[in-house]
Every structure is written in C-alpha cells, then in structure tokens.
Design a protein around this motif. Structure first.
Motif, mmCIF file in Angstrom:
data_model
loop_
_atom_site.group_PDB
_atom_site.id
_atom_site.type_symbol
_atom_site.label_atom_id
_atom_site.label_comp_id
_atom_site.label_asym_id
_atom_site.label_seq_id
_atom_site.Cartn_x
_atom_site.Cartn_y
_atom_site.Cartn_z
ATOM 1 N N THR A 176 -6.465 13.383 8.250
ATOM 2 C CA THR A 176 -5.031 13.549 8.490
ATOM 3 C C THR A 176 -4.512 12.290 9.159
ATOM 4 O OG1 THR A 176 -5.270 15.941 8.688
ATOM 5 C CG2 THR A 176 -3.297 14.971 9.646
ATOM 6 N N TYR A 177 -3.401 11.782 8.650
ATOM 7 C CA TYR A 177 -2.811 10.542 9.143
ATOM 8 C C TYR A 177 -1.352 10.771 9.522
ATOM 9 C CZ TYR A 177 -6.915 8.686 6.866
ATOM 10 O OH TYR A 177 -8.214 8.464 6.494
ATOM 11 N N ALA A 178 -0.914 10.108 10.583
ATOM 12 C CA ALA A 178 0.492 10.142 10.962
ATOM 13 C C ALA A 178 1.308 9.543 9.821
ATOM 14 C CB ALA A 178 0.707 9.345 12.245
ATOM 15 N N ALA A 179 2.455 10.147 9.561
ATOM 16 C CA ALA A 179 3.343 9.651 8.499
ATOM 17 C C ALA A 179 4.778 9.685 9.019
ATOM 18 C CB ALA A 179 3.195 10.500 7.234
ATOM 19 N N GLY A 180 5.126 8.706 9.786
ATOM 20 C CA GLY A 180 6.478 8.651 10.333
ATOM 21 C C GLY A 180 6.650 9.599 11.506
ATOM 22 N N ARG A 181 7.927 9.909 11.794
ATOM 23 C CA ARG A 181 8.245 10.745 12.957
ATOM 24 C C ARG A 181 8.062 12.225 12.700
ATOM 25 N NH1 ARG A 181 12.464 7.115 12.530
ATOM 26 N NH2 ARG A 181 13.783 8.727 11.640
ATOM 27 N N SER A 182 8.151 12.652 11.435
ATOM 28 C CA SER A 182 8.193 14.095 11.199
ATOM 29 C C SER A 182 7.229 14.598 10.133
ATOM 30 C CB SER A 182 9.618 14.492 10.817
ATOM 31 O OG SER A 182 10.008 13.818 9.639
ATOM 32 N N ALA A 183 6.288 13.759 9.705
ATOM 33 C CA ALA A 183 5.383 14.190 8.633
ATOM 34 C C ALA A 183 3.954 13.736 8.909
ATOM 35 C CB ALA A 183 5.855 13.626 7.288
ATOM 36 N N VAL A 184 3.039 14.361 8.188
ATOM 37 C CA VAL A 184 1.623 13.987 8.225
ATOM 38 C C VAL A 184 1.098 13.985 6.801
ATOM 39 C CG1 VAL A 184 1.112 14.791 10.562
ATOM 40 C CG2 VAL A 184 0.919 16.359 8.658
ATOM 41 N N LEU A 185 0.074 13.195 6.597
ATOM 42 C CA LEU A 185 -0.589 13.108 5.303
ATOM 43 C C LEU A 185 -2.000 13.640 5.483
ATOM 44 C CD1 LEU A 185 -0.976 12.029 2.369
ATOM 45 C CD2 LEU A 185 -1.609 9.829 3.418
ATOM 46 N N THR A 186 -2.382 14.617 4.676
ATOM 47 C CA THR A 186 -3.739 15.152 4.730
ATOM 48 C C THR A 186 -4.420 14.882 3.403
ATOM 49 O OG1 THR A 186 -3.199 16.852 6.347
ATOM 50 C CG2 THR A 186 -5.122 17.248 4.989
ATOM 51 N N LEU A 187 -5.625 14.298 3.484
ATOM 52 C CA LEU A 187 -6.397 13.954 2.298
ATOM 53 C C LEU A 187 -7.707 14.727 2.296
ATOM 54 C CD1 LEU A 187 -5.932 10.078 2.409
ATOM 55 C CD2 LEU A 187 -4.555 11.770 1.183
ATOM 56 N N ARG A 192 -2.282 3.268 4.937
ATOM 57 C CA ARG A 192 -1.190 2.626 4.171
ATOM 58 C C ARG A 192 -0.255 3.667 3.566
ATOM 59 N NH1 ARG A 192 -4.542 -1.994 0.803
ATOM 60 N NH2 ARG A 192 -4.792 -3.438 2.540
ATOM 61 N N ALA A 193 -0.845 4.683 2.949
ATOM 62 C CA ALA A 193 -0.022 5.725 2.326
ATOM 63 C C ALA A 193 0.760 6.486 3.390
ATOM 64 C CB ALA A 193 -0.905 6.684 1.522
ATOM 65 N N GLY A 194 0.155 6.717 4.561
ATOM 66 C CA GLY A 194 0.863 7.399 5.643
ATOM 67 C C GLY A 194 2.099 6.640 6.088
ATOM 68 N N VAL A 195 1.964 5.322 6.191
ATOM 69 C CA VAL A 195 3.118 4.496 6.570
ATOM 70 C C VAL A 195 4.211 4.606 5.514
ATOM 71 C CG1 VAL A 195 3.910 2.104 6.875
ATOM 72 C CG2 VAL A 195 1.810 2.894 8.010
ATOM 73 N N ARG A 196 3.831 4.472 4.252
ATOM 74 C CA ARG A 196 4.822 4.525 3.157
ATOM 75 C C ARG A 196 5.497 5.893 3.090
ATOM 76 N NH1 ARG A 196 8.824 2.919 0.598
ATOM 77 N NH2 ARG A 196 8.882 3.340 -1.622
ATOM 78 N N ILE A 197 4.713 6.957 3.185
ATOM 79 C CA ILE A 197 5.287 8.307 3.127
ATOM 80 C C ILE A 197 6.179 8.550 4.342
ATOM 81 C CG2 ILE A 197 4.669 10.763 3.304
ATOM 82 C CD1 ILE A 197 2.259 10.046 1.444
ATOM 83 N N GLY A 198 5.755 8.058 5.499
ATOM 84 C CA GLY A 198 6.591 8.182 6.691
ATOM 85 C C GLY A 198 7.939 7.513 6.516
ATOM 86 N N GLU A 199 7.936 6.323 5.917
ATOM 87 C CA GLU A 199 9.200 5.613 5.665
ATOM 88 C C GLU A 199 10.090 6.429 4.737
ATOM 89 O OE1 GLU A 199 7.746 1.953 4.055
ATOM 90 O OE2 GLU A 199 7.362 1.065 6.038
ATOM 91 N N LEU A 200 9.513 6.980 3.678
ATOM 92 C CA LEU A 200 10.293 7.761 2.711
ATOM 93 C C LEU A 200 10.866 9.036 3.338
ATOM 94 C CD1 LEU A 200 7.901 7.408 -0.356
ATOM 95 C CD2 LEU A 200 10.171 6.351 -0.115
ATOM 96 N N VAL A 201 10.032 9.751 4.068
ATOM 97 C CA VAL A 201 10.470 11.016 4.668
ATOM 98 C C VAL A 201 11.504 10.769 5.761
ATOM 99 C CG1 VAL A 201 9.690 13.003 6.027
ATOM 100 C CG2 VAL A 201 8.356 12.244 4.067
ATOM 101 N N ASP A 202 11.262 9.765 6.600
ATOM 102 C CA ASP A 202 12.212 9.466 7.678
ATOM 103 C C ASP A 202 13.556 9.005 7.119
ATOM 104 O OD1 ASP A 202 10.295 10.193 9.512
ATOM 105 O OD2 ASP A 202 9.771 8.130 10.072
ATOM 106 N N ALA A 203 13.524 8.191 6.055
ATOM 107 C CA ALA A 203 14.778 7.738 5.441
ATOM 108 C C ALA A 203 15.531 8.922 4.840
ATOM 109 C CB ALA A 203 14.501 6.690 4.373
ATOM 110 N N ALA A 204 14.825 9.833 4.204
ATOM 111 C CA ALA A 204 15.475 11.012 3.626
ATOM 112 C C ALA A 204 16.071 11.899 4.714
ATOM 113 C CB ALA A 204 14.478 11.813 2.785
ATOM 114 N N LEU A 235 -1.887 15.919 0.416
ATOM 115 C CA LEU A 235 -0.759 16.764 0.783
ATOM 116 C C LEU A 235 0.057 16.072 1.861
ATOM 117 C CD1 LEU A 235 -0.625 20.462 1.359
ATOM 118 C CD2 LEU A 235 -0.474 19.101 3.428
ATOM 119 N N ALA A 236 1.356 16.081 1.685
ATOM 120 C CA ALA A 236 2.268 15.609 2.726
ATOM 121 C C ALA A 236 2.961 16.845 3.273
ATOM 122 C CB ALA A 236 3.288 14.624 2.166
ATOM 123 N N ALA A 237 2.970 16.975 4.596
ATOM 124 C CA ALA A 237 3.558 18.155 5.233
ATOM 125 C C ALA A 237 4.380 17.724 6.430
ATOM 126 C CB ALA A 237 2.449 19.112 5.681
#
Length: 171
Positions: free
Chosen positions: A83-94, A111-123, A25-27
């Motif tokens: 739970t992993y940090a995912a950019g400035r505004s999201a977290v990844l929970t596995l 790795r997935a947290g970094v990638r998801i953080g990039e996607l969410v922050d760019a959006a 889950l990404a939140a």
C-alpha cells in the motif's frame, strides 16, 4: 470522480510494467473504492482493509517518530500486498505474486502512487463543494446528574444478637 478513466489507465500501465502484479486498487483513505483491477478479489473488502491497515500504519509511523506515512508491505505465503500513499486523500494497494522483485514493486508503486495522487487531488479540487450548512443550534444544557444514594454500613452482629444463631457448647 472525474479522473476515474485516467487512474484506471495508470493502473493498467503499472500492471504492464510489473507483470507479477495480480491486482491493483486505488481507494480513498476512508476505504471507498475509486478504481480497481483486481480479478478474483473483492475490491470493497480490500479497500476497507486497506483503510484499516492505513490507520494503524499512520499511527505507528507517528508514534515512533518516523514522519508521514509512505508505504506498507505485507508478505504472505503466496505473495505481497503493498500500500502506497497517493496524494492527500487516496491510497494505492497492489497485489503481487511471491516471485515479484520487491525493489521493482516499490519503485513502480511509489511512482504510480504519486501520479494517482495528483489525479485524485486535482479532481477533488475541481469538484464543487456543497454550500455551507447553517450553524447548528446549541442544545440545551444537560440535566444535572441524579444524586446517588449511599448506604451506611451496619455494625457487625454478634452471635448473641443474631436471631436464630446457633451456639455450640463444649462438653
């Protein structure tokens, strides 16, 4: 969120790389579900609990001088919640089975947290921001507090001055 499909693809690839994952889950950091792949688990509940746990973990890391939050691992009888940090505004929970290789879980989760953080922050950067609201008008000054009444204590009464006082006489 414009990157929703890309984040979902990342979650699917992550589940393929770590077969013992039972959910992902990404939140947002405030507990809103961005995307999820959590069969059998209520994603809104997991997102809300993630935000709560994240708040405690951030404060713990700060209070102990460990720096910015990176990850949180909870081990239960039947498996793990990571739970992993995912950019400035999201977290990844596995969610993972108890037989998962925890080292692999961390490697792929980070790795997935970094990638998801990039996607969410760019959006978030591409999302138009609402126009600035007009400055609020100052509220009137609060009324001064009401004075409190204080009572002056009375002098203790002696038995001779107390009405209906019982006196005992010794025989």
């Amino acid at each position: 969120m414009a990157a929703e499909a890309e984040v979902m693809d990342e979650l699917r690839r992550l589940r393929a790389r770590v077969p013992q994952l039972t959910g992902a889950l990404a939140a947002s950091v405030d507990g809103l579900v961005l995307v999820h792949d959590t069969p059998g688990v209520e994603p809104e509940t997991v997102a809300a609990l993630t935000a709560t746990a994240l708040s405690v973990a951030v404060r713990m890391a700060d209070a102990t001088g460990q720096g910015d939050f990176r990850e949180l691992l909870v081990r239960g009888v039947y498996g793990y919640v990571a739970t992993y940090a995912a950019g400035r505004s999201a977290v990844l929970t596995l969610l993972a089975q108890d037989r998962v290789n925890v080292g692999r879980l961390h490697l792929e989760g980070r790795r997935a947290g970094v990638r998801i953080g990039e996607l969410v922050d760019a959006a978030a950067e591409q999302t138009p921001r609402p126009a600035a609201a007009p400055a609020p008008t100052p509220s009137p000054a609060p009324a001064p507090p009401m004075p409190t009444r204080t009572r002056t204590p009375r002098a203790p009464r002696t038995p001779s001055t107390t009405p209906n006082a019982r006196t005992t006489t010794e025989s």
